[in-house]
Structures are given as C-alpha cells and as structure tokens.
Design an enzyme around this catalytic site. Structure first.
Site, short mmCIF file in Angstrom:
data_model
loop_
_atom_site.label_atom_id
_atom_site.label_comp_id
_atom_site.label_asym_id
_atom_site.label_seq_id
_atom_site.Cartn_x
_atom_site.Cartn_y
_atom_site.Cartn_z
N GLU A 100 0.81 -1.21 0.00
CA GLU A 100 0.00 0.00 0.00
C GLU A 100 0.85 1.27 0.00
OE1 GLU A 100 -3.24 0.52 -0.37
OE2 GLU A 100 -3.81 -1.59 -0.40
N ASN B 291 -8.42 9.16 -4.80
CA ASN B 291 -9.16 8.22 -5.64
C ASN B 291 -10.19 9.00 -6.47
OD1 ASN B 291 -8.08 5.67 -4.42
ND2 ASN B 291 -8.97 6.59 -2.61
N ASP C 223 -14.20 7.93 -6.54
CA ASP C 223 -15.20 8.28 -5.52
C ASP C 223 -14.83 9.53 -4.72
OD1 ASP C 223 -13.20 7.37 -3.84
OD2 ASP C 223 -14.44 5.88 -2.83
N SER D 262 -12.44 10.10 -2.73
CA SER D 262 -11.92 9.85 -1.40
C SER D 262 -10.40 9.87 -1.46
CB SER D 262 -12.41 8.50 -0.87
OG SER D 262 -11.85 7.44 -1.63
N ASP E 109 -6.77 8.05 0.38
CA ASP E 109 -6.16 7.05 1.24
C ASP E 109 -4.98 7.70 1.95
OD1 ASP E 109 -7.92 5.17 0.15
OD2 ASP E 109 -6.52 4.65 -1.44
N ASN F 81 -8.76 4.68 4.02
CA ASN F 81 -9.63 5.48 3.16
C ASN F 81 -10.54 6.43 3.94
OD1 ASN F 81 -12.39 5.67 1.51
ND2 ASN F 81 -10.66 5.50 0.10
#
Length: 125
Positions: free
Chosen positions: A31, A42, A45, A47, A49, A56
């Site tokens: 990650e 992202n 959507d 959002s 991370d 998230n």
C-alpha cells in the site's frame, strides 16, 4: 529502519495472530512501501487514502468532507505521521468488517493466499 517499520516489526506487531501480523506487514509494503506520509486521491469516488496502511477517508477517517463516515473516529491526517499506533488501531476496526483485509486492494492483489513470511524476515523473528 524508520520508526513505523520498527513498530510493525515489534514481535507480532500489535496483532495477536502471527499470520495476521505478517499479512499486515505485507499490506503496508504494497500500500505504501512503509511510508507514513503518503496520500492517494481516488478519482472514482473522490476519497483519499492516508498513511502507511492507506486508510480510506470515505469510511474510516474524517477528511473535512460531508461524505466521510469516520468509523475509526479520527482525523485522516493523523495517519500521515510517524506514530502508526492509531493506524494500527483503525486497521483492527477495519478488519472486523466482512471484507476483512480484503478492504485493501494491495493485500488482495499481492498478499492474499501467498506465503508472506518474507515480509517479516528482517524483523528478527
């Protein structure tokens, strides 16, 4: 070795299950390559991370937007410092949901069903 990786390497990390610990270290590698300061926006959507585990903002932390559910009850920016204690606490909450570690694509694509012991070889265990 950076502080956050040393925390992950603490015997068993903060996980009671050694396999969960190894999978958590694998997840952190894929990650964020163990970097705590990283964020990823992202587009699909809107959002973001955050941190070593790329937690998230849509569900798990507060990012100042009305869509955030903040189920871990924490400001997202707390996940971008060197102290990963709060990241690990939130991760424990995330894995209680039905998706478990499957909430992270990095884990699903790279760690799930694989021998992940190599990720803790440098931990002195």
């Amino acid at each position: 070795m950076m502080t956050s990786l040393m925390t992950l390497c603490a015997p068993g990390g903060s996980f009671k299950n050694p396999m969960a610990w190894m999978h958590g270290v694998c997840l952190a590698y894929y990650e964020s390559t163990y970097r705590t300061h990283v964020t990823h926006y992202n587009h699909n959507d809107s959002s973001t991370d955050y941190g070593i585990l790329q937690i998230n903002s849509r569900w798990w932390c507060e990012d100042g937007t009305p869509r955030s559910k903040n189920l871990c009850r924490i400001d997202c920016n707390k996940f971008t410092d060197e102290d990963i204690t709060d990241d690990l606490q939130c991760a424990k909450r995330i894995v209680q949901d039905p998706k478990g570690l499957g909430a992270w694509n990095g884990w699903k694509d790279n760690c799930k069903g694989k021998d992940v012991s190599e990720f803790v070889e440098g931990c002195g265990v």
